[in-house]
Design an enzyme around this catalytic site. Sequence first.
Site, PDB file in Angstrom:
ATOM      1  N   SER A 139       0.850  -1.193   0.000  1.00  0.00           N
ATOM      2  CA  SER A 139       0.000   0.000   0.000  1.00  0.00           C
ATOM      3  C   SER A 139       0.883   1.239   0.000  1.00  0.00           C
ATOM      4  O   SER A 139       2.061   1.167   0.395  1.00  0.00           O
ATOM      5  CB  SER A 139      -0.867   0.018   1.266  1.00  0.00           C
ATOM      6  N   TYR A 152      -1.911   0.016  10.676  1.00  0.00           N
ATOM      7  CA  TYR A 152      -1.941  -0.406   9.269  1.00  0.00           C
ATOM      8  C   TYR A 152      -0.637  -0.002   8.578  1.00  0.00           C
ATOM      9  O   TYR A 152      -0.042  -0.796   7.845  1.00  0.00           O
ATOM     10  CB  TYR A 152      -3.147   0.237   8.573  1.00  0.00           C
TER      11      TYR A 152
HETATM   12  N1  LIG Z   1      -8.874  -0.813  -0.723  1.00  0.00           N
HETATM   13  C1  LIG Z   1      -7.835   0.012  -0.594  1.00  0.00           C
HETATM   14  O1  LIG Z   1      -7.984   1.242  -0.517  1.00  0.00           O
HETATM   15  C2  LIG Z   1      -6.428  -0.558  -0.561  1.00  0.00           C
HETATM   16  C3  LIG Z   1      -5.371   0.331  -0.754  1.00  0.00           C
HETATM   17  C4  LIG Z   1      -4.062  -0.133  -0.716  1.00  0.00           C
HETATM   18  C5  LIG Z   1      -3.821  -1.469  -0.467  1.00  0.00           C
HETATM   19  N2  LIG Z   1      -4.866  -2.331  -0.257  1.00  0.00           N
HETATM   20  C6  LIG Z   1      -4.548  -3.729   0.026  1.00  0.00           C
HETATM   21  O2  LIG Z   1      -5.071  -4.529  -1.015  1.00  0.00           O
HETATM   22  C7  LIG Z   1      -5.419  -5.822  -0.488  1.00  0.00           C
HETATM   23  C8  LIG Z   1      -6.859  -6.144  -0.855  1.00  0.00           C
HETATM   24  O3  LIG Z   1      -7.697  -5.099  -0.361  1.00  0.00           O
HETATM   25  P1  LIG Z   1      -9.229  -4.963  -0.779  1.00  0.00           P
HETATM   26  O4  LIG Z   1      -9.532  -3.519  -0.842  1.00  0.00           O
HETATM   27  O5  LIG Z   1      -9.541  -5.830  -1.926  1.00  0.00           O
HETATM   28  O6  LIG Z   1      -9.906  -5.512   0.570  1.00  0.00           O
HETATM   29  P2  LIG Z   1     -11.093  -6.562   0.822  1.00  0.00           P
HETATM   30  O7  LIG Z   1     -12.132  -6.454  -0.232  1.00  0.00           O
HETATM   31  O8  LIG Z   1     -11.467  -6.391   2.261  1.00  0.00           O
HETATM   32  O9  LIG Z   1     -10.378  -7.979   0.609  1.00  0.00           O
HETATM   33  C9  LIG Z   1      -9.543  -8.547   1.551  1.00  0.00           C
HETATM   34  C10 LIG Z   1      -9.357 -10.000   1.185  1.00  0.00           C
HETATM   35  O10 LIG Z   1      -8.443 -10.572   2.117  1.00  0.00           O
HETATM   36  C11 LIG Z   1      -8.967 -11.812   2.525  1.00  0.00           C
HETATM   37  N3  LIG Z   1      -8.513 -12.182   3.853  1.00  0.00           N
HETATM   38  C12 LIG Z   1      -8.636 -11.481   5.016  1.00  0.00           C
HETATM   39  N4  LIG Z   1      -8.139 -12.199   6.022  1.00  0.00           N
HETATM   40  C13 LIG Z   1      -7.686 -13.370   5.486  1.00  0.00           C
HETATM   41  C14 LIG Z   1      -7.091 -14.529   6.019  1.00  0.00           C
HETATM   42  N5  LIG Z   1      -6.836 -14.664   7.337  1.00  0.00           N
HETATM   43  N6  LIG Z   1      -6.769 -15.553   5.184  1.00  0.00           N
HETATM   44  C15 LIG Z   1      -7.014 -15.450   3.864  1.00  0.00           C
HETATM   45  N7  LIG Z   1      -7.587 -14.370   3.296  1.00  0.00           N
HETATM   46  C16 LIG Z   1      -7.921 -13.354   4.111  1.00  0.00           C
HETATM   47  C17 LIG Z   1     -10.475 -11.659   2.489  1.00  0.00           C
HETATM   48  O11 LIG Z   1     -11.077 -12.937   2.271  1.00  0.00           O
HETATM   49  P3  LIG Z   1     -11.838 -13.822   3.371  1.00  0.00           P
HETATM   50  O12 LIG Z   1     -12.438 -12.881   4.376  1.00  0.00           O
HETATM   51  O13 LIG Z   1     -12.854 -14.584   2.573  1.00  0.00           O
HETATM   52  O14 LIG Z   1     -10.765 -14.710   3.924  1.00  0.00           O
HETATM   53  C18 LIG Z   1     -10.644 -10.790   1.253  1.00  0.00           C
HETATM   54  O15 LIG Z   1     -10.761 -11.592   0.099  1.00  0.00           O
HETATM   55  C19 LIG Z   1      -5.122  -5.780   1.004  1.00  0.00           C
HETATM   56  O16 LIG Z   1      -3.847  -6.295   1.255  1.00  0.00           O
HETATM   57  C20 LIG Z   1      -5.149  -4.275   1.299  1.00  0.00           C
HETATM   58  O17 LIG Z   1      -4.400  -3.949   2.433  1.00  0.00           O
HETATM   59  C21 LIG Z   1      -6.160  -1.908  -0.304  1.00  0.00           C
END
Ligand SMILES: NC(=O)c1ccc[n+]([C@@H]2O[C@H](COP(=O)([O-])OP(=O)(O)OC[C@H]3O[C@@H](n4cnc5c(N)ncnc54)[C@H](OP(=O)(O)O)[C@@H]3O)[C@@H](O)[C@H]2O)c1
Length: 254
Positions: A139, A152
């Site tokens: 991120s 975070y």
């Molecule tokens: N959205 C943003 O603004 C943003 C910005 C920068 C970086 N990111 C990063 O991008 C990535 C994805 O973010 P997103 O926005 O797509 O979030 P999201 O929709 O909340 O997705 C998070 C994913 O992680 C999985 N997860 C959580 N805990 C887990 C565990 N213990 N084992 C396996 N899977 C797990 C969840 O699946 P289950 O709950 O089904 O396990 C879900 O599929 C993350 O690393 C986040 O930090 C996001």
Amino acid sequence: MTSVAIVTGASSGIGAATARRLAAEGFHVLAAARRTDRLAALVAEIGAAGGSAAAVECDVTSAESVAGLAAAAAAAPGPVTLLVNNAGGARGLDPVESGSVGDWQWMYDVNVLGTLRVTQALLPALEASGAGTIVIVSSTAGHVVYEGGGGYSAAKHAQTAVAGTLRLELCGRPVRVIEIDPGMVKTDEFALVRFGGDADRADAVYAGVAEPLVAEDVADCVAWCATRPQHVNVDRLVVRPLAQAAQHKVHRAG
Ligand SMILES: NC(=O)c1ccc[n+]([C@@H]2O[C@H](COP(=O)([O-])OP(=O)(O)OC[C@H]3O[C@@H](n4cnc5c(N)ncnc54)[C@H](OP(=O)(O)O)[C@@H]3O)[C@@H](O)[C@H]2O)c1
């Protein structure tokens, strides 16, 4: 033979979009996460679109569960050439002074140790392919700090450190390491998870931002990096919406 790509956190958001996109690029995708109902729907959708994918239940905080993912990869119909460490997220927006130790532990375990467990388990297969790629979705919070973002940011700084260290350690071996650092991405669950299901607080994150990034934008970055010729290593790709010049500088209408 079809190359195999593994995407963690594929049940929603960036991970689901990445699984769809990589399947469209011709990979057989192993879609990993804890919520198997969502994975099953995603795999069916990919199949209906002419792609190839399988669901693997995996909790990246469990070594045993991650070993199951490695076993599924070993049984997959082709060389494992791509791992996308995407599972992760944020919990809370509390100052360091009053942040929850439990939230910090969860963020470190999923984002950092999850990446470590999955990478360690899949590295032999990636190396054996002769042309492996590890993508780490960290991120912009891995490079700057902001008030309330201590837990975070600390976890994402650590994930960024893992990416850089791994690239140094694997130099001379056939596995490249790519870090992708998105800024504000409007996904369905990221902010909801951060605020414990509080939809009003989650919506406020994106309020007035005409066009935040969406999951498909980040999937596009992953696909572009992963489909460059193998000798081309995009070390780090930072991607933000046009409206976000920096973490603290977001243009909001109204
Ligand atoms: N959205 C943003 O603004 C943003 C910005 C920068 C970086 N990111 C990063 O991008 C990535 C994805 O973010 P997103 O926005 O797509 O979030 P999201 O929709 O909340 O997705 C998070 C994913 O992680 C999985 N997860 C959580 N805990 C887990 C565990 N213990 N084992 C396996 N899977 C797990 C969840 O699946 P289950 O709950 O089904 O396990 C879900 O599929 C993350 O690393 C986040 O930090 C996001």
